[in-house]
Every structure is written in structure tokens, then in C-alpha cells.
Motif scaffolding. Structure first.
Motif, PDB file in Angstrom:
ATOM      1  N   GLY A   1       0.741  -1.131   0.058  1.00  0.00           N
ATOM      2  CA  GLY A   1       0.259   0.177   0.216  1.00  0.00           C
ATOM      3  C   GLY A   1       0.670   1.443  -0.070  1.00  0.00           C
ATOM      4  O   GLY A   1       1.880   1.446   0.464  1.00  0.00           O
ATOM      5  N   ASN A   2       0.248   2.320  -0.553  1.00  0.00           N
ATOM      6  CA  ASN A   2       1.094   3.642  -0.687  1.00  0.00           C
ATOM      7  C   ASN A   2       2.123   3.181  -2.022  1.00  0.00           C
ATOM      8  O   ASN A   2       3.248   3.699  -1.751  1.00  0.00           O
ATOM      9  N   ASP A   3       1.241   2.961  -3.192  1.00  0.00           N
ATOM     10  CA  ASP A   3       2.173   2.219  -4.273  1.00  0.00           C
ATOM     11  C   ASP A   3       3.084   3.418  -5.044  1.00  0.00           C
ATOM     12  O   ASP A   3       3.859   3.342  -5.780  1.00  0.00           O
ATOM     13  N   SER A   4       2.345   4.846  -4.643  1.00  0.00           N
ATOM     14  CA  SER A   4       2.832   5.629  -5.299  1.00  0.00           C
ATOM     15  C   SER A   4       4.364   6.126  -4.752  1.00  0.00           C
ATOM     16  O   SER A   4       5.376   6.677  -5.299  1.00  0.00           O
ATOM     17  N   GLN A   5       4.697   5.575  -3.558  1.00  0.00           N
ATOM     18  CA  GLN A   5       5.957   5.465  -3.010  1.00  0.00           C
ATOM     19  C   GLN A   5       6.608   4.363  -3.005  1.00  0.00           C
ATOM     20  O   GLN A   5       7.825   4.212  -2.402  1.00  0.00           O
ATOM     21  N   GLY A   6       6.371   3.337  -3.830  1.00  0.00           N
ATOM     22  CA  GLY A   6       6.909   2.178  -3.751  1.00  0.00           C
ATOM     23  C   GLY A   6       6.303   1.309  -2.679  1.00  0.00           C
ATOM     24  O   GLY A   6       6.945   0.267  -2.230  1.00  0.00           O
ATOM     25  N   GLY A   7       5.437   1.515  -2.299  1.00  0.00           N
ATOM     26  CA  GLY A   7       4.957   0.573  -0.838  1.00  0.00           C
ATOM     27  C   GLY A   7       5.249   1.239   0.488  1.00  0.00           C
ATOM     28  O   GLY A   7       6.443   1.896   0.307  1.00  0.00           O
ATOM     29  N   MET A   8       4.723   1.101   1.478  1.00  0.00           N
ATOM     30  CA  MET A   8       5.086   1.355   2.863  1.00  0.00           C
ATOM     31  C   MET A   8       6.327   0.927   3.461  1.00  0.00           C
ATOM     32  O   MET A   8       6.684   1.165   4.113  1.00  0.00           O
ATOM     33  N   GLY A   9       6.428  -0.545   2.914  1.00  0.00           N
ATOM     34  CA  GLY A   9       7.404  -1.478   3.592  1.00  0.00           C
ATOM     35  C   GLY A   9       6.967  -2.201   4.525  1.00  0.00           C
ATOM     36  O   GLY A   9       5.789  -1.914   5.235  1.00  0.00           O
TER      37      GLY A   9
ATOM     38  N   ILE B   1      -4.900  -1.488  -4.054  1.00  0.00           N
ATOM     39  CA  ILE B   1      -4.075  -0.513  -4.570  1.00  0.00           C
ATOM     40  C   ILE B   1      -4.389  -0.265  -6.310  1.00  0.00           C
ATOM     41  O   ILE B   1      -4.859  -1.099  -6.862  1.00  0.00           O
ATOM     42  N   ARG B   2      -4.159   1.060  -6.459  1.00  0.00           N
ATOM     43  CA  ARG B   2      -4.104   1.320  -7.973  1.00  0.00           C
ATOM     44  C   ARG B   2      -3.418   2.598  -8.144  1.00  0.00           C
ATOM     45  O   ARG B   2      -3.547   3.689  -7.466  1.00  0.00           O
TER      46      ARG B   2
END
Length: 239
Positions: free
Chosen positions: A99-107, A194-195
Motif C-alpha cells: 500500500g502507498n504504491d505511489s511511494q513504492g509501498g510503505m514497506g 492499490i491502484r
């Protein structure tokens, strides 16, 4: 979640979307079943503030081939504070860490903290909740996902939040963050919707097709298994 919802491109998303692959759902934003209030946030230490809507959202599932998430109305919290909600969206169901794929995921580390936050307050994912609780949980999630100072404080650091209509939301959010520990509870059925270009969501899958631990939990399990293997080898050597 931004204060204004972006509906204009929603219908086109479904019409133009490629055929669903495994793990996708079609959703329609359900404002009537959502619980949110007016707030503002900054992600640059107060240099600029943005008006947002913060709280628990609701989406009606309208299709897709993902076998879980069968609740007619899905209750969610936003993962990406800078993205927009669409009126209709095709989401891919993914592990929370993505999630937060615009940042490459939250980790995996932040995902474990967000997971624990929900695990400690699981009632917020079902039934009726107050707006102050909805805002507080949303602030806490955004703080975990967005803060870069290393200290989770909703009133300090680069990520800060303020509620226009719920005076206790900030203090409640901070109490949720203060309760987090390194070994807190984890849920196996938290998912990310996610999208790219659309606000990612956190959701509980009440009908999951498999109870697969998050990647962070798998790492912890791997350490435990590795320790058992090493212990057995020592015993064999001693024998």
C-alpha cells in the motif's frame, strides 16, 4: 483522503480498464456509509497545509475476480494521503506492505505498525464508530506511513494533522501511536487495495482465500524456524 472527491474520471476507469486479472475487485465509493470529518494536513513540516477529509471510508463491491472481500460494503482507511478517491475504481488486492504504491509501498516495517494499530483497535473496521475515532485512526495511519523524522507525533515532524470539527481527534491519534510496541498483535487478513494514481485503501478481508502472513511476519517466522534448525544441528553434533 482529500476533502473533495474526484468523481469525474470514475466511470471511465471501469469502462477503460483491462479485463480483471486474479486479485482485482471493482468498487463504487459509498459516501453515505462513510464516516469522516474536515481536517488539514502538512507533509512538509508546516510549509504548506492541505484541506482533507479524514476518517473511515466505505466502498460497495460491484465485481472483480478476487475470491475474498465478499462483504457487500467494504469499510476502509486511506493509505495515501496525497491521492484522490474515485467514484468507481478497479483495485488490485495486495499485501499491506504494498500500500502507498505511489511511494513504492510503505514497506514491511511500517506495515507491521499499521497492522498493529488496527489489531489493537479492530472494532473500527466494523459497525458504527464516532467521527472522532474515525479521524484519529486515519491520522495515526497517515503518520506511520508519511513521517520521516523517526518519531511518530501527529503535531510535530514533517507530517502533522489538525481536525476542524473534532477537537479530541489529534490527542486520540497520539494515544493510539503511543500504544504501539515492537511485539504488538498482528492480523493475518489485512489487505491493501492499490491502484496507481488513486488513493490506496486498507481493508479487512473477512472471507480470505488463504491466511498468508504479511512479509514482515514471514521474516519473523523465518528467524524462528532458522533457530530451531540450528538447535537441532547442535544436538546432532553433540550426539
Amino acid at each position: 483522503m482529500r476533502k473533495r472527491f474526484a468523481y469525474l474520471a470514475g466511470a471511465a476507469l471501469l469502462a477503460a480498464a483491462a479485463p480483471a486479472s486474479a486479485g482485482q475487485i471493482y468498487t463504487s465509493f459509498n459516501a453515505g456509509a462513510s464516516t469522516y470529518g474536515s481536517a488539514k494536513m502538512t507533509l512538509n513540516g508546516g510549509s504548506s497545509w492541505t484541506n482533507v477529509g479524514a476518517g473511515r471510508l466505505a466502498f460497495t463491491r460491484t465485481g472483480g475476480d478476487y475470491l475474498g472481500l465478499l462483504d457487500p460494503i467494504l469499510l476502509t482507511f486511506c493509505i495515501e494521503p496525497t491521492q484522490w478517491v474515485q467514484s468507481t475504481t478497479v483495485y488490485t488486492v495486495a499485501p499491506l506492505a504494498q500500500g502507498n504504491d505511489s511511494q513504492g509501498g510503505m514497506g514491511v516495517n511500517r506495515a507491521a505498525l499499521v497492522n498493529q494499530l488496527i489489531a489493537r483497535n479492530s472494532s473500527v473496521m466494523q459497525g458504527v464508530i464516532s467521527r472522532v475515532v474515525a479521524e484519529a485512526i486515519q491520522f495515526a495511519i497517515w503518520e506511520i506511513v508519511s513521517e520521516t523524522s523517526g518519531v511518530f507525533n501527529v503535531s510535530l515532524g514533517n507530517a502533522r494533522f489538525f481536525s476542524y470539527d473534532e477537537s479530541g481527534a489529534v490527542a486520540l491519534a497520539q494515544s493510539y501511536l503511543n500504544a504501539l510496541t515492537l511485539t504488538g498483535p498482528q492480523l493475518a487478513n489485512i489487505r491493501a487495495l492499490i491502484r496507481n494514481g488513486v488513493q490506496d485503501q486498507l481493508v479487512i478481508d473477512r472471507t480470505p482465500i488463504s491466511q498468508v502472513p504479511e512479509p514482515g511476519m514471514l521474516g519473523l517466522l523465518g528467524l524462528g524456524v532458522g533457530g530451531l534448525i540450528a538447535l537441532r544441528r547442535r544436538k546432532r553434533t553433540a550426539a
